[in-house]
Design an enzyme around this catalytic site. Sequence first.
Site, short mmCIF file in Angstrom:
data_model
loop_
_atom_site.label_atom_id
_atom_site.label_comp_id
_atom_site.label_asym_id
_atom_site.label_seq_id
_atom_site.Cartn_x
_atom_site.Cartn_y
_atom_site.Cartn_z
N LEU A 368 0.82 -1.22 0.00
CA LEU A 368 0.00 0.00 0.00
C LEU A 368 0.84 1.26 0.00
CD1 LEU A 368 -2.70 -1.06 2.62
CD2 LEU A 368 -2.92 -1.04 0.14
N ARG A 369 2.16 1.10 -0.09
CA ARG A 369 3.01 2.29 -0.05
C ARG A 369 2.75 3.21 -1.25
NH1 ARG A 369 7.59 -0.15 1.07
NH2 ARG A 369 7.33 0.08 3.31
N GLY A 370 2.44 2.64 -2.40
CA GLY A 370 2.14 3.45 -3.57
C GLY A 370 0.90 4.31 -3.37
#
Length: 430
Positions: A368-370
């Site tokens: 979910l970093r993007g």
Amino acid sequence: MASLLGTSSSAIWAAPSLSSSSSSSSSSSTPSTSPICFRPGKICGSKLNGGIQIRPKKNRSRYHVSVMNVATEINSTEQVEKKFDSKKSARPVYPFAAIVGQDEMKLCLLLNVIDPKIGGVMIMGDRGTGKSTTVRSLVDLLPEIKVVAGDPYNSDPIDPEFMGVEVRERVERGEQVPVVATKINMVDLPLGATEDRVCGTIDIEKALTEGVKAFEPGLLAKANRGILYVDEVNLLDDHLVDVLLDSAASGWNTVEREGISISHPARFILIGSGNPEEGELRPQLLDRFGMHAQVGTVRDADLRVKIVEERARFDSNPKDFRETYKTEQDKLQDQISTARANLSSVQIDRELKVKISRVCSELNVDGLRGDIVTNRAAKALAALKGKDRVTPDDVATVIPNCLRHRLRKDPLESIDSGVLVSEKFAEIFS
């Protein structure tokens, strides 16, 4: 003894010479030596062989010599003057406002200064395209932050997340910590740096002079709440890459050295630059960079001539050249300060958040970093433009830089230029 103690006049002093009778009998008895004291103006300890003055310590041999470092003690006024002189004599930095072209790289850097939680930027491009020059020119634009005076970790006096252990304990006890304002620090990480220099190690000076174990902070401590810049990051040794990965993941640096166990905050903006022809980054480290900027060689002849002329002017007279861009630099610095102050009030609609997550999902972006970085970068861009709400245009500007380096599945594949991300964005946001 003299070779061990040194000959610095500020560290030792000698009493008046002994009588001639004493010196004449020195050949047949214990050699006479002038009394030595490591604290000027005081006689330390008891007199031992030949008149040497030694300060005894508890639970130690009576012949143990403890050396105090008094040669380096200077008052605060001298420290301030020395710091000011070093600042005046520092190497002049090329103005950020004078950088021609390379808008993508400059935008990524500015957004990270506005919101450090974006997570840094990776700059890849041809050699000689001004990557290092642009990053180092960012120093003039960095705003001031409040830090605890005398703290080696640049601890925040209010936010416990950015406090060192000692400062946090003092705050919890209700102590009033001294606060000073200082510019955000930029630390260069050389390729040849050792792990001890990066993480920190035992303070050898204190160990030898005071006989105590003390921690000497490294580059990660100095970079806390600042910028850590690694030039040619794709050539960095694997053991240093592991250290960066650990600190970037947790925000803390833990050091285990010679019986010392210490942790300190290490939250920094990680900026790296390199030439893709010299090798690619490990996917684990590449994912730690919030944004990715690609830099290409300028092909327009007029722009190339302008770059050459500007650089020649700077090299011939850096001071006058910087003065010509002072107004633009001040304007840009004020714009950054205003954006940082207004960042918390910028809103992003839930509909935009859903579409951003759809783009990430359909592009098979791991984790979910993007999603998080894209949301933060879009809000930072809106704040930079002076707006209080994110628009689809803001998302379209930043989403290729936030996602394209996260699409790789095979280490041998090259980083996408952003075309796939832009196409998917147009499909979903239309």
